[in-house]
Design a protein around this motif. Structure first.
Motif, short mmCIF file in Angstrom:
data_model
loop_
_atom_site.label_atom_id
_atom_site.label_comp_id
_atom_site.label_asym_id
_atom_site.label_seq_id
_atom_site.Cartn_x
_atom_site.Cartn_y
_atom_site.Cartn_z
N ASN A 556 -5.53 -6.63 -5.43
CA ASN A 556 -4.82 -5.38 -5.62
C ASN A 556 -3.44 -5.53 -4.97
O ASN A 556 -3.28 -5.35 -3.77
CB ASN A 556 -5.60 -4.23 -4.98
CG ASN A 556 -6.98 -4.07 -5.59
OD1 ASN A 556 -7.12 -4.07 -6.82
ND2 ASN A 556 -8.00 -3.95 -4.76
N THR A 558 -0.34 -4.11 -6.15
CA THR A 558 0.62 -3.00 -6.24
C THR A 558 0.03 -1.68 -5.77
O THR A 558 0.76 -0.77 -5.38
CB THR A 558 1.12 -2.83 -7.69
OG1 THR A 558 0.01 -2.58 -8.55
CG2 THR A 558 1.85 -4.08 -8.14
N THR A 559 -1.27 -1.55 -5.81
CA THR A 559 -1.94 -0.37 -5.26
C THR A 559 -3.05 -0.86 -4.35
O THR A 559 -3.51 -2.00 -4.46
CB THR A 559 -2.53 0.52 -6.37
OG1 THR A 559 -3.50 -0.25 -7.10
CG2 THR A 559 -1.45 1.03 -7.29
N ARG A 560 -3.49 0.02 -3.48
CA ARG A 560 -4.51 -0.39 -2.51
C ARG A 560 -5.63 0.63 -2.51
O ARG A 560 -5.58 1.63 -1.79
CB ARG A 560 -3.87 -0.50 -1.12
CG ARG A 560 -4.50 -1.58 -0.24
CD ARG A 560 -3.78 -1.69 1.08
NE ARG A 560 -4.27 -2.83 1.84
CZ ARG A 560 -4.07 -3.03 3.13
NH1 ARG A 560 -3.37 -2.14 3.81
NH2 ARG A 560 -4.56 -4.08 3.75
N PRO A 561 -6.67 0.41 -3.31
CA PRO A 561 -7.75 1.41 -3.39
C PRO A 561 -8.49 1.55 -2.06
O PRO A 561 -8.56 0.61 -1.26
CB PRO A 561 -8.68 0.84 -4.47
CG PRO A 561 -7.90 -0.21 -5.17
CD PRO A 561 -6.90 -0.72 -4.20
N TRP A 573 -9.41 -0.31 3.17
CA TRP A 573 -8.65 -0.67 1.99
C TRP A 573 -9.37 -1.81 1.27
O TRP A 573 -9.85 -2.73 1.91
CB TRP A 573 -7.25 -1.17 2.36
CG TRP A 573 -6.34 -0.20 3.07
CD1 TRP A 573 -5.90 -0.29 4.36
CD2 TRP A 573 -5.73 0.97 2.53
NE1 TRP A 573 -5.06 0.74 4.66
CE2 TRP A 573 -4.93 1.54 3.54
CE3 TRP A 573 -5.78 1.60 1.27
CZ2 TRP A 573 -4.18 2.70 3.36
CZ3 TRP A 573 -5.04 2.75 1.09
CH2 TRP A 573 -4.25 3.29 2.11
N ASP A 575 -8.66 -4.94 -0.74
CA ASP A 575 -7.54 -5.83 -1.07
C ASP A 575 -7.84 -6.73 -2.26
O ASP A 575 -6.92 -7.10 -3.00
CB ASP A 575 -7.18 -6.69 0.14
CG ASP A 575 -6.49 -5.87 1.23
OD1 ASP A 575 -5.78 -4.91 0.89
OD2 ASP A 575 -6.68 -6.19 2.42
N ALA A 614 -7.25 2.52 6.30
CA ALA A 614 -7.02 3.56 5.30
C ALA A 614 -7.27 4.94 5.92
O ALA A 614 -8.01 5.08 6.90
CB ALA A 614 -7.94 3.35 4.10
#
Length: 725
Positions: A556, A558-561, A573, A575, A614
């Motif tokens: 991931n 560009t975004t970090r769920p 997070w 990664d 997070a």
């Protein structure tokens, strides 16, 4: 059965108190000897100079006894802490140096407290702890009393009768009554807060020649023996000297235990306090030392990772323990600490260290049972040698640990070459740093650090053990089924039933020495038996920088769920994710110039690479990486993992050696009544471990592995094969 008393045999007699005010906690003649000898005793010389500098600075600053208003770390909190240190140090320095200015400063501080203390009510910064008067929690008031009573004892006979009567009544009696009568419910707990209070009240009793206070401290506020210092000795330590709340709090609680026991031994020697319950106080000192790596305490439960044997609690414990036992291994610890205490016991340590009497402390693989009768699980410590760079594996198969415990049964930690490798988060707290919630526990202690996903053990359906509720967690403990701390295959087996409804899980952790490898290989076999299909997550929190993986990753970038919504998952997070096959389940990272390869041989798992931090708007959490094995829809499962240390990177020469793993593969299969783990090395050799379902040490087992008969006794069998055989 929990023991009902040893206390019955421990009759609290009225001590034969002297009718004068001479010191009863430290021998003034011995302290005077210290003053004459300190210059030639390195352990004392530096500490005496440091204490003198602190007291001289306090004298220059004058008497400052402010009205309390701040929480931990705040200005008034820190000033009252400095004041009890000045009273304690001033009394001792007066006896050591003979300089009256130190006694006068302690007297002036105590007279100021005699004016202030009667005016105080509940501390204005009190929160969810039992409030003190000088401090935001009564625990700190107890600590103040333990230290101040010793300083006062050293100068009490120098005071006028009027000053003595004022300080006795308006400081020490008032504070002792506040801690033991006005807050009796807290005083009568079986908990480290109550231990500090009992020690303070009991030592005050000796100083004031008041046997009623001593009895109250020993037997509880009502004198029944259902609470108090002796009951705490019965219930807070296992027969092996392991403290219920874990090593970090063993360090903290040890000081009041040893200080008050020392006061009892000096004033009531007939009570034989150091022989009580099989010598549990002194056993607790050596156990506390065993529960360290490179001097730092194993940080399980609500622990801070930076606490070591270089702390006031252990300076006192080592000195008192040595004076009581003359164990030369304790001198080795004092040498490592580089200092001792300015008491008659500290003088004995300094003299004998200088005389060359120290012998190496016997760090070793040991099992430390938990619970007052030793039947509530255990902490298993496997050491590959005694040195500071030896590998140490810690299996946390202990009971809950009361309110400071975390919900993580069958967790584990690993140390290697002086570094923490497989880590435990410990507490989410910045101790005494006022800007971080007043130095108290942070909200993330409840939302992250206590939850199971923050630790290295099984999580079922993204919920914590016991649903993160204290009472059910305290009702059930793991079982330590097996321990072996000798030979080339050291191992621990623990089992947990009741952390989740209908789920039992068993964990075997083995430290396997292999010829030609610099450190042992760690083998982890975690078997789960459930009553319904579930999501199983097995995290590994590690210290290091990821180097590569054997399987492809979906990163991931560009975004970090965020991994989940609650029970600690909201703080992770995601990664990257990946799905290894039977041949490539490897993650390699580097820590302090050494490589670590973690191999997973669990069929069907998804691997999640995650990091804490997070949902943390105030940046309260440390950012730490984790590898999570996820198995969906399973009822029964066997997680098989291996961790190997290998190679070196020297940044000064830019030389790399051994960066590739020496292990080619790890596989798991069933044969007979056992799980068979086969480790194949790059050079073709194989190490085969058998883990039997029957964990009894005398059980006989047999299996056929790769066409060969394999027989062994006990739960762990091992068969090594050379290349091509």
């Amino acid at each position: 059965m929990i023991r009902t008393l040893a206390l019955a045999a421990f009759v609290v007699a009225a001590p034969a108190f002297a009718q004068d005010a001479k010191p009863v906690l430290n021998d003034p003649a011995v302290l005077a000897e210290m003053g004459r000898e300190a210059a030639r005793l390195p352990l004392l010389a530096s500490d005496l100079a440091r204490t003198r500098a602190q007291l001289d600075a306090s004298i220059r600053d004058g008497v400052n006894v402010p009205v309390p208003k701040d929480p931990g770390g705040g200005a008034t909190h820190e000033q009252h802490r400095r004041n009890y240190q000045a009273i304690y140090g001033g009394g001792l320095l007066y006896r050591i140096t003979g300089e009256r200015k130190y006694a006068d400063h302690a007297r002036a501080l105590l007279l100021a407290y005699a004016k202030l203390y009667p005016t105080l009510g509940k501390h204005p910064a009190a929160s969810n702890q039992v409030p003190g008067r000088l401090f935001w929690q009564s625990l700190n008031d107890s600590v103040w009393l333990v230290y101040a009573a010793q300083g006062y004892d050293a100068i009490r006979d120098t005071l006028s009768p009027a000053d003595r009567a004022t300080i006795d009544a308006d400081v020490f009696r008032r504070m002792a009554d506040f801690l033991s009568v006005e807050t009796a419910a807290s005083f009568d707990r079986i908990h480290n807060h109550a231990t500090w209070a009992a020690a303070g009240v009991g030592m005050t009793g000796y100083v004031l020649r008041d046997p009623k206070l001593v009895t109250r401290a020993l037997k509880g506020s009502d004198g029944s023996g259902k609470a108090g210092f002796l009951r705490q000795l019965d219930l807070l330590f296992s027969p092996d000297g392991y403290y219920a709340e874990g090593p970090y709090y063993q360090r903290y609680a040890l000081q009041p235990f040893v200080m008050f026991a020392n006061a009892i031994a000096k004033n009531d020697p007939a009570q034989k306090i150091f022989q009580y319950r099989g010598g549990i106080v002194l056993k607790a000192v050596t156990t506390a030392i065993q529960l360290t790596y490179d001097g730092y305490f194993f940080p399980i439960n609500d622990a801070m990772p930076d606490k070591s044997l270089k702390t006031d609690e252990l300076y006192q414990a080592v000195a008192i323990g040595y004076a009581a036992t003359r164990d030369p291994a304790l001198l080795d610890i004092a040498k490592w600490q580089g200092r001792t205490v300015l008491t008659d016991d500290g003088l004995a340590v300094a003299r004998d260290v200088a005389a060359g009497k120290a012998k190496a402390f016997p760090f070793a693989s040991k099992l430390f049972r938990d619970g007052p009768d030793g039947d509530q699980g255990a902490l298993a410590v496997l050491r590959d040698g005694p040195g500071d760079d030896a590998q140490v594996l810690v299996a946390k198969n202990t009971a809950q640990g009361m309110g400071h415990g975390h919900f993580d049964k069958l967790n584990w930690l690993l140390y290697d070459h002086g570094q923490a490798i497989v880590t435990d988060y410990g507490a989410a707290r910045f101790l005494n740093i006022e800007a971080k919630s007043g130095g108290r526990y942070l909200p993330e202690n409840d939302s992250w650090a206590q939850h199971t996903i923050a630790h290295n053990t099984l999580v079922v359906n993204e919920t914590s053990h016991f649903a993160a509720k204290l009472k059910p967690a305290e009702a059930v403990a793991p079982k330590q089924l097996y321990f072996s701390g000798t030979g080339d295959t050291q191992a621990s087996i623990g089992e947990m039933t009741g952390a989740y409804p209908g789920v039992t899980f068993r964990r075997t952790l083995a430290q396997v020495r292999v010829r030609g490898l610099g450190s042992p290989i760690v083998v982890d076999v975690l078997k789960v038996k459930g009553n319904a299909p579930a999501r199983y997550d097995l995290p590994l929190h590690y210290n290091g920088h990821l180097i590569d993986t054997g399987f492809a990753l979906k990163s991931n970038v560009t975004t970090r769920p965020v991994m989940g919504a609650k029970k600690g998952y909201q703080h992770l997070w995601v990664d990257a994710t990946g799905t290894p096959d039977a041949t490539n389940g490897r993650v390699t990272w580097m820590t302090a110039g050494r490589f670590y390869s973690y191999r997973m041989a669990t069929p069907g798992v998804q691997v999640i690479l995650a990091e804490s931090g997070a949902n943390d708007p105030k940046f309260n959490l440390r950012r730490e990486p984790a590898i999570i094995q996820r198995l969906d829809g399973a009822k029964d499962a066997t997680f098989v993992s291996l961790l190997e240390a290998h190679g070196r990177y020297d940044p000064s020469t830019e030389m790399v050696s051994g960066s590739a793993s020496a292990v080619a593969s790890v596989t798991q299969a069933r044969a007979g009544d056992a799980d068979i783990v086969t480790i194949t090395l790059v050079d073709g050799r194989r190490v085969i471990l058998a883990v039997a379902d029957d964990a009894s040490p005398g059980g006989k087992h047999s299996a056929t592995v790769a066409g060969r008969a394999f027989d062994w006794t006990g739960p762990i069998g091992r068969m090594d094969r050379e290349a091509g055989k």
